[in-house]
Design a protein around this motif. Structure first.
Motif, PDB file in Angstrom:
ATOM      1  N   VAL A 171     -16.189  -9.606 -10.203  1.00 49.27           N
ATOM      2  CA  VAL A 171     -16.032 -10.985  -9.306  1.00 49.27           C
ATOM      3  C   VAL A 171     -15.784 -11.833 -10.231  1.00 49.27           C
ATOM      4  N   TYR A 172     -15.677 -11.781 -11.777  1.00 44.09           N
ATOM      5  CA  TYR A 172     -14.706 -12.298 -12.861  1.00 44.09           C
ATOM      6  C   TYR A 172     -13.817 -11.942 -12.153  1.00 44.09           C
ATOM      7  N   VAL A 173     -12.784 -10.867 -12.612  1.00 48.52           N
ATOM      8  CA  VAL A 173     -11.741 -10.623 -13.084  1.00 48.52           C
ATOM      9  C   VAL A 173     -11.018 -10.624 -11.327  1.00 48.52           C
ATOM     10  N   ALA A 174     -11.520 -10.525  -9.900  1.00 46.08           N
ATOM     11  CA  ALA A 174     -11.585 -10.788  -8.692  1.00 46.08           C
ATOM     12  C   ALA A 174     -11.091 -12.355  -8.426  1.00 46.08           C
ATOM     13  N   CYS A 175     -11.989 -13.206  -9.498  1.00 44.51           N
ATOM     14  CA  CYS A 175     -11.371 -14.916  -9.585  1.00 44.51           C
ATOM     15  C   CYS A 175     -10.603 -15.028 -10.792  1.00 44.51           C
ATOM     16  N   LEU A 176     -10.335 -14.193 -11.857  1.00 47.35           N
ATOM     17  CA  LEU A 176      -9.444 -14.978 -12.792  1.00 47.35           C
ATOM     18  C   LEU A 176      -7.692 -14.835 -11.861  1.00 47.35           C
ATOM     19  N   LEU A 177      -7.814 -12.970 -11.465  1.00 41.39           N
ATOM     20  CA  LEU A 177      -6.409 -13.095 -10.663  1.00 41.39           C
ATOM     21  C   LEU A 177      -6.561 -14.067  -9.333  1.00 41.39           C
ATOM     22  N   ALA A 178      -6.913 -14.309  -8.503  1.00 38.85           N
ATOM     23  CA  ALA A 178      -7.392 -15.726  -7.909  1.00 38.85           C
ATOM     24  C   ALA A 178      -6.807 -16.920  -8.498  1.00 38.85           C
ATOM     25  N   THR A 179      -7.250 -17.414  -9.482  1.00 41.90           N
ATOM     26  CA  THR A 179      -6.614 -18.555  -9.989  1.00 41.90           C
ATOM     27  C   THR A 179      -5.450 -18.423 -11.099  1.00 41.90           C
ATOM     28  N   GLY A 180      -4.624 -16.995 -10.800  1.00 42.71           N
ATOM     29  CA  GLY A 180      -3.304 -16.866 -11.382  1.00 42.71           C
ATOM     30  C   GLY A 180      -3.448 -16.232 -12.537  1.00 42.71           C
ATOM     31  N   LEU A 181      -4.587 -16.288 -12.819  1.00 37.35           N
ATOM     32  CA  LEU A 181      -3.624 -15.586 -15.036  1.00 37.35           C
ATOM     33  C   LEU A 181      -3.500 -13.771 -13.635  1.00 37.35           C
ATOM     34  N   ARG A 182      -2.757 -13.724 -14.572  1.00 34.44           N
ATOM     35  CA  ARG A 182      -2.119 -12.170 -14.707  1.00 34.44           C
ATOM     36  C   ARG A 182      -2.040 -11.689 -15.983  1.00 34.44           C
ATOM     37  N   PRO A 183      -2.150 -10.406 -16.480  1.00 33.81           N
ATOM     38  CA  PRO A 183      -1.988  -9.114 -17.844  1.00 33.81           C
ATOM     39  C   PRO A 183      -0.674  -9.857 -18.431  1.00 33.81           C
ATOM     40  N   GLY A 184       0.010  -9.865 -17.581  1.00 35.81           N
ATOM     41  CA  GLY A 184       0.580 -10.525 -18.866  1.00 35.81           C
ATOM     42  C   GLY A 184       1.000 -11.535 -20.059  1.00 35.81           C
ATOM     43  N   HIS A 185      -0.139 -12.877 -19.177  1.00 35.44           N
ATOM     44  CA  HIS A 185      -0.678 -13.831 -20.008  1.00 35.44           C
ATOM     45  C   HIS A 185      -1.182 -14.046 -20.663  1.00 35.44           C
ATOM     46  N   LEU A 186      -1.992 -12.173 -21.267  1.00 33.00           N
ATOM     47  CA  LEU A 186      -2.805 -13.224 -22.407  1.00 33.00           C
ATOM     48  C   LEU A 186      -2.234 -11.949 -23.527  1.00 33.00           C
ATOM     49  N   ARG A 187      -0.397 -11.405 -22.816  1.00 36.00           N
ATOM     50  CA  ARG A 187       0.512 -11.680 -24.553  1.00 36.00           C
ATOM     51  C   ARG A 187       0.796 -12.877 -25.305  1.00 36.00           C
ATOM     52  N   MET A 188       1.053 -12.246 -26.965  1.00 43.37           N
ATOM     53  CA  MET A 188       1.406 -13.542 -27.549  1.00 43.37           C
ATOM     54  C   MET A 188       2.390 -14.115 -27.134  1.00 43.37           C
ATOM     55  N   GLY A 189       2.305 -15.101 -26.831  1.00 40.55           N
ATOM     56  CA  GLY A 189       3.277 -16.436 -26.615  1.00 40.55           C
ATOM     57  C   GLY A 189       3.591 -16.542 -25.423  1.00 40.55           C
ATOM     58  N   ILE A 190       2.916 -15.926 -24.644  1.00 34.95           N
ATOM     59  CA  ILE A 190       3.314 -16.442 -23.561  1.00 34.95           C
ATOM     60  C   ILE A 190       2.286 -16.796 -22.598  1.00 34.95           C
ATOM     61  N   ASN A 191       2.057 -18.285 -22.045  1.00 39.20           N
ATOM     62  CA  ASN A 191       1.789 -18.918 -21.288  1.00 39.20           C
ATOM     63  C   ASN A 191       1.045 -18.329 -19.402  1.00 39.20           C
TER      64      ASN A 191
END
Length: 506
Positions: free
Chosen positions: A486-506
């Motif tokens: 549920v937590y991961v699904a909500c993160l994806l639904a709000t627009g968070l992507r794996p690329g956002h967790l790379r250094m220097g990327i918002n």
């Protein structure tokens, strides 16, 4: 590797609860094991590592591997000699140490005597783990993280084997655990030496008191030791009060603390271990942008993982303890008491992990004084709140008075983390990176989804205590996997992507 280590740690504690429960013999082992583990913060992964790694990176940049070998030889000889002497004193003075760390045991001769005997087995662990930490620091500096992260597995294996196969042969079964700590410390050291040899950094220890690198490390260690002392004094106060509150309190605090330590170790300590060499290299190379980006990246991961882990620990406290520990010598009352202290600890997980990430930002800059000052403030807060909460709970007739100690620790941790963060912001090392508002909003929405799922799905504690162990495992697995989903699904639904967790990327 850290996950494997922590899973073995949980397996170890499951064996402990079923075989030994939370009686006086387990209280004795917990204190005998905690004393050398407190001191390891000074001479192992605490003050020593915080001072050694930045200097090691500096020497490596200036003089290469040959200079690193010389520094390592001098540090190993000097550190080994000092800790060896401390170990001898600790073994001889074991009764005095037990009386100081657990004065409540003085009223029970059998507990005091057993703790003293155990401490004489566990104290040499300090020497082994200090030299192991030296080897780990070398390996981490050269980006060899697997072997140091796997090393604690060996101690857990030794403890499990001793509990299952050696303890039944002894009149006082928990004495086998103290013997296993001694063996496990030696095994951990021997396990890391081949990895150091392969890097061609192995050097014969020599007395190097006058070496400039050693002196610089010692100069950095002095305030770091004071800083580490603050945290250890907090633990001493907790142990003293727990021993005075009555039988079982040290064990209940220990078991709940172990569950809180699982996410802290898997993520917090692992992340701190990885970023310290990186931050040190950035500072040594005068790369301030890279330093800031690394710290910002780490703080984003802290919020992403520590906050849901804290919520999960709080809402699943009873189910976790019932599933992992209930049965054998561990009673329903033990479950309820351990749950109370886990509730108190769980709220502080975000702060505990935050400290693990924020403090290295100071150590990498060879600033060990500021964390000391902040730690002294946290110490004062912890002491006042310990006495206040225990007094209030005792006056109110609450049985779980030990939970007041855990909650005081949580409050002090938040004070510590907040002051560290404010100090870094004033120095310009936190902030200035875009995207935090949107990032925090995404996590907030996802946390709301996680809380809603668990509130609707978690059965009452009575259910957990009435069903089979297999049913408890299945239900807990569903709650953990479902909550994470549920937590991961909500993160994806709000627009968070794996690329956002790379250094220097918002």
């Amino acid at each position: 590797m850290t996950v494997i280590s922590r899973i073995l740690g949980l397996a170890r504690d499951m064996v402990f609860t079923r075989l030994f429960g939370a009686d006086w013999m387990m209280d004795a082992f917990i204190i005998a094991n905690r004393i050398p583990n407190m001191l390891r913060r000074f001479f192992a992964e605490g003050a020593f590592a915080q001072a050694f790694v930045p200097v090691l990176n500096e020497v490596r940049n200036d003089g290469g591997d040959a200079a690193v070998r010389r520094l390592t030889a001098n540090v190993a000889g000097t550190l080994g000699a000092v800790v060896f002497l401390i170990t001898i004193v600790g073994v001889i003075a074991a009764p005095l140490l037990v009386a100081g760390f657990a004065p409540g045991f003085l009223a029970d001769e059998r507990t005091f005597d057993l703790t003293t005997v155990m401490l004489r087995f566990t104290f040499p662990y300090l020497l082994f783990i200090s030299l192991t930490s030296l080897a780990s620091s070398l390996l981490n500096t050269y980006d060899r993280f697997a072997v140091p992260a796997f090393t604690p597995v060996l101690l857990n294996v030794c403890l499990i084997v001793a509990a299952l196969y050696v303890s039944p042969l002894l009149e006082r079964p928990t004495l086998a655990l103290a013997m296993a700590v001694f063996v496990g410390g030696l095994v951990q050291l021997l396990f890391q030496l081949p990895a150091v040899w392969r890097l061609k950094l192995f050097a014969r220890p020599t007395w190097g008191w006058r070496d400039s690198g050693v002196r610089k490390i010692l100069a950095l260690m002095v305030p770091a030791i004071i800083g580490s002392s603050v945290a250890q004094i907090n633990l001493v106060i907790d142990n003293v009060l727990a021993s005075l509150l009555g039988e079982g309190r040290p064990a209940w605090l220990y078991y709940s603390d172990r569950l809180m330590e699982f996410p802290l170790g898997v993520f917090g300590i692992a992340l701190a271990t990885v970023i310290l060499p990186s931050l040190s290299r950035s500072f040594a190379g005068k790369q301030s942008d890279e330093f800031n980006q690394t710290l910002d990246w780490a703080l984003r991961l802290v919020l992403l993982i520590a906050l849901p882990a804290s919520i999960g620990l709080a809402l699943l406290a009873g189910p976790l303890i019932a599933t992992l520990f209930y049965g054998g010598a561990f009673s329903q009352f033990d479950v309820e008491m351990s749950r109370a202290s886990l509730w108190a600890f769980s709220g502080g997980l975000l702060a505990f992990i935050g400290i693990k990430v924020l403090a290295p930002a100071y150590f990498a800059r060879q600033d060990t004084r500021t964390p000391v000052k902040i730690g002294l403030v946290a110490l004062a807060v912890n002491l006042v709140l310990n006495l206040t909460f225990v007094w209030a709970l005792t006056r109110a007739g609450v049985t779980a008075t030990h939970a007041g100690l855990a909650f005081a620790t949580t409050c002090a941790a938040f004070v510590n983390a907040a002051l560290l963060l404010v100090g870094l912001r004033r120095r310009g090392f936190v902030g200035g990176v875009d995207g935090w508002a949107v990032y925090a909003l995404r996590i907030g929405i996802s946390i709301a989804g996680l809380v809603g799922f668990l509130m609707l799905q978690v059965p009452a504690l009575d259910w957990w205590l009435s069903v089979s162990a297999f049913s408890r495992v299945l239900e807990l697995a569903w709650l953990v996997v479902g909550g994470a989903g549920v937590y991961v699904a909500c993160l994806l639904a709000t627009g968070l992507r794996p690329g956002h967790l790379r250094m220097g990327i918002n």
